[in-house]
Design a protein around this motif. Sequence first.
Motif, mmCIF file in Angstrom:
data_model
loop_
_atom_site.group_PDB
_atom_site.id
_atom_site.type_symbol
_atom_site.label_atom_id
_atom_site.label_comp_id
_atom_site.label_asym_id
_atom_site.label_seq_id
_atom_site.Cartn_x
_atom_site.Cartn_y
_atom_site.Cartn_z
ATOM 1 N N ASP A 1 0.824 -1.201 0.000
ATOM 2 C CA ASP A 1 0.000 0.000 0.000
ATOM 3 C C ASP A 1 0.869 1.265 0.000
ATOM 4 O O ASP A 1 0.605 2.194 -0.736
ATOM 5 C CB ASP A 1 -0.946 -0.039 1.205
ATOM 6 C CG ASP A 1 -1.712 1.253 1.378
ATOM 7 O OD1 ASP A 1 -1.601 1.868 2.454
ATOM 8 O OD2 ASP A 1 -2.412 1.645 0.440
ATOM 9 N N ILE A 2 1.894 1.295 0.831
ATOM 10 C CA ILE A 2 2.752 2.484 0.935
ATOM 11 C C ILE A 2 3.415 2.782 -0.403
ATOM 12 O O ILE A 2 3.412 3.925 -0.880
ATOM 13 C CB ILE A 2 3.811 2.307 2.038
ATOM 14 C CG1 ILE A 2 3.149 2.308 3.415
ATOM 15 C CG2 ILE A 2 4.883 3.390 1.946
ATOM 16 C CD1 ILE A 2 4.070 1.894 4.545
ATOM 17 N N PHE A 3 3.982 1.775 -1.038
ATOM 18 C CA PHE A 3 4.715 1.997 -2.284
ATOM 19 C C PHE A 3 3.765 2.333 -3.436
ATOM 20 O O PHE A 3 4.065 3.209 -4.244
ATOM 21 C CB PHE A 3 5.577 0.774 -2.625
ATOM 22 C CG PHE A 3 6.741 0.626 -1.688
ATOM 23 C CD1 PHE A 3 7.913 1.321 -1.903
ATOM 24 C CD2 PHE A 3 6.654 -0.201 -0.588
ATOM 25 C CE1 PHE A 3 8.985 1.203 -1.041
ATOM 26 C CE2 PHE A 3 7.723 -0.336 0.288
ATOM 27 C CZ PHE A 3 8.883 0.372 0.057
ATOM 28 N N TYR A 4 2.621 1.678 -3.518
ATOM 29 C CA TYR A 4 1.656 1.978 -4.578
ATOM 30 C C TYR A 4 1.109 3.405 -4.399
ATOM 31 O O TYR A 4 1.025 4.164 -5.362
ATOM 32 C CB TYR A 4 0.512 0.960 -4.583
ATOM 33 C CG TYR A 4 -0.424 1.166 -5.747
ATOM 34 C CD1 TYR A 4 -0.099 0.667 -7.003
ATOM 35 C CD2 TYR A 4 -1.607 1.881 -5.596
ATOM 36 C CE1 TYR A 4 -0.943 0.862 -8.083
ATOM 37 C CE2 TYR A 4 -2.454 2.082 -6.679
ATOM 38 C CZ TYR A 4 -2.115 1.569 -7.909
ATOM 39 O OH TYR A 4 -2.951 1.782 -8.978
ATOM 40 N N ARG A 5 0.769 3.756 -3.168
ATOM 41 C CA ARG A 5 0.254 5.098 -2.887
ATOM 42 C C ARG A 5 1.313 6.151 -3.217
ATOM 43 O O ARG A 5 1.025 7.171 -3.837
ATOM 44 C CB ARG A 5 -0.150 5.180 -1.407
ATOM 45 C CG ARG A 5 -1.129 6.242 -1.080
ATOM 46 C CD ARG A 5 -1.745 6.114 0.313
ATOM 47 N NE ARG A 5 -1.143 5.144 1.206
ATOM 48 C CZ ARG A 5 -0.235 5.442 2.131
ATOM 49 N NH1 ARG A 5 0.175 6.667 2.289
ATOM 50 N NH2 ARG A 5 0.253 4.492 2.921
ATOM 51 N N THR A 6 2.543 5.883 -2.815
ATOM 52 C CA THR A 6 3.628 6.823 -3.102
ATOM 53 C C THR A 6 3.832 6.951 -4.608
ATOM 54 O O THR A 6 3.967 8.057 -5.128
ATOM 55 C CB THR A 6 4.925 6.371 -2.418
ATOM 56 O OG1 THR A 6 4.708 6.310 -1.003
ATOM 57 C CG2 THR A 6 6.065 7.333 -2.707
ATOM 58 N N GLY A 7 3.838 5.833 -5.312
ATOM 59 C CA GLY A 7 3.978 5.867 -6.766
ATOM 60 C C GLY A 7 2.852 6.614 -7.454
ATOM 61 O O GLY A 7 3.034 7.200 -8.518
#
Length: 165
Positions: A1-7
Amino acid sequence: DIFYRTGSLVYGGGQVVLPFLLRELVEPKYVNEAQFLDGFALVQAMPGPLFNIAAFLGAVAAGPLGALVSWTALFLPGLLLIWTALPFWAQVQESAKASSALRGVNAAAAGLVIAATFILANKAAHTPAQQVIALLAFSATNLFGLHPALTILISGLILGPLILR
């Protein structure tokens, strides 16, 4: 979730992602600040985009599968946006409104890169010796035109061991 949201939220390149990931991963203790900065240094010394830091941080937090999932999640939003926009790209390029919007995005992204630079400088170059290396690297690249990869190699292999004993 963190990486997808950041991306999904990051515009302007790899440096812009760093403050987001720093806040999202270090504050909740998925990785510590030293691990984050080690990953940043490692990715800077390697070829390829800075987004590869996702693989390092994912591996530190959750092993090899974490590396694969984190890296994919960070890249996926941009890939989906490109695939979605590609059929309409010719129309976008001809639109004065879209062109103005893209220039605005570029200006905001430049500001975010500058902000990321200050955030990282405060985290990674907090001793006088580290600040000297940072200033020399900045000068070598911006004043004397030394290639960034060569600047990183000289800083890491020569200046680091000489100054940071």
